[in-house]
Design an enzyme around this catalytic site. Structure first.
Site, mmCIF file in Angstrom:
data_model
loop_
_atom_site.group_PDB
_atom_site.id
_atom_site.type_symbol
_atom_site.label_atom_id
_atom_site.label_comp_id
_atom_site.label_asym_id
_atom_site.label_seq_id
_atom_site.Cartn_x
_atom_site.Cartn_y
_atom_site.Cartn_z
ATOM 1 N N THR A 1 0.826 -1.207 0.000
ATOM 2 C CA THR A 1 0.000 0.000 0.000
ATOM 3 C C THR A 1 0.858 1.254 0.000
ATOM 4 O O THR A 1 0.565 2.223 -0.708
ATOM 5 C CB THR A 1 -0.959 0.004 1.212
ATOM 6 O OG1 THR A 1 -1.722 -1.206 1.198
ATOM 7 C CG2 THR A 1 -1.904 1.183 1.161
ATOM 8 N N CYS A 2 1.926 1.242 0.771
ATOM 9 C CA CYS A 2 2.834 2.408 0.813
ATOM 10 C C CYS A 2 3.461 2.626 -0.553
ATOM 11 O O CYS A 2 3.518 3.758 -1.049
ATOM 12 C CB CYS A 2 3.912 2.206 1.874
ATOM 13 S SG CYS A 2 3.271 1.983 3.554
ATOM 14 N N ALA A 3 3.930 1.561 -1.163
ATOM 15 C CA ALA A 3 4.534 1.660 -2.490
ATOM 16 C C ALA A 3 3.526 2.196 -3.491
ATOM 17 O O ALA A 3 3.860 3.047 -4.326
ATOM 18 C CB ALA A 3 5.063 0.293 -2.920
#
Length: 168
Positions: free
Chosen positions: A59-61
Site C-alpha cells: 500500500t505504501c509503495a
C-alpha cells in the site's frame, strides 16, 4: 492520542494531525543524498505530505506510485513521500520503479517529524513507524487538507487531496 486500525486491530498514534487552517509544523528530514530538508525549503509552493509506515509494503509503495503519476500534472506543487525508511531503501525503490516526480524523505534520524505531526505509532506491531496520512499545504505553509487513514492497509483518498490542491 488518535486510534486507527491495522487489519482491524486498534493501534494508536501520538495524536491528531494539524488542523485545517493551522500553520504546518516545521520539520527536518533526510534526503536520499543524506542532506537535510526542512519545510522552509518549499516556501511559496503547494506541498503534499504523503506519510506512511514503509516504502517496502504494497500500500505504501502504491501511494508513492500514485502520487508520482499525479505530480506530473501539478504546477508549483511538491509531493513529499515521508517514512522512517532509510534513504538507501527509498532510493532503491524509486530507481527500480522509475519514480522521479516525487521526493522521498526519511524521519529516521530523530523522529521529530512523526512527533510534530502526531503520526508516530505509540503501540502495536508498527510502534515507532509513521501512520498512513496525507497533509496538504498551501503556498503559505498552512494546512488545507489532512487525512489520517483509519485502516492502515487502505490507500489514502487521492482525489480529495488533489481537489484540495486545485481549490487552494
Amino acid at each position: 492520542m488518535a486510534t486507527v486500525t491495522l487489519k482491524g486491530n486498534e493501534i494508536n498514534t501520538l495524536g491528531n494531525l494539524p488542523e485545517n487552517g493551522s500553520q504546518a509544523p516545521e520539520f527536518k528530514l533526510t534526503k536520499n543524498d543524506l542532506s537535510q530538508a526542512s519545510l522552509s525549503d518549499y516556501a511559496g509552493q503547494k506541498v503534499v505530505l504523503n506519510i506512511f509506515p514503509s516504502i517496502d509494503t504494497g500500500t505504501c509503495a502504491q501511494s508513492v506510485r500514485q502520487f508520482n503519476q499525479e505530480a506530473a500534472e501539478l504546477d508549483n506543487t511538491k509531493i513529499l513521500c515521508i517514512s522512517k525508511d532509510l534513504p538507501f531503501a527509498q532510493t532503491r525503490f524509486c530507481g527500480a520503479e522509475g519514480i522521479d516526480k516525487v521526493e522521498t524523505l526519511s524521519d529516521f534520524r530523530d523522529g521529530n517529524f512523526g512527533k510534530s505531526y502526531n503520526v508516530e505509532f505509540t503501540d502495536g506491531p508498527l510502534q515507532g513507524l509513521l501512520s498512513r496520512s496525507v497533509v496538504v499545504l498551501n503556498e503559505k505553509g498552512q494546512v488545507i487538507y489532512s487525512e489520517q487513514v483509519s485502516e492502515t492497509v487502505d490507500e489514502p483518498n487521492y482525489k480529495a487531496a488533489l481537489e484540495a490542491l486545485m481549490d487552494a
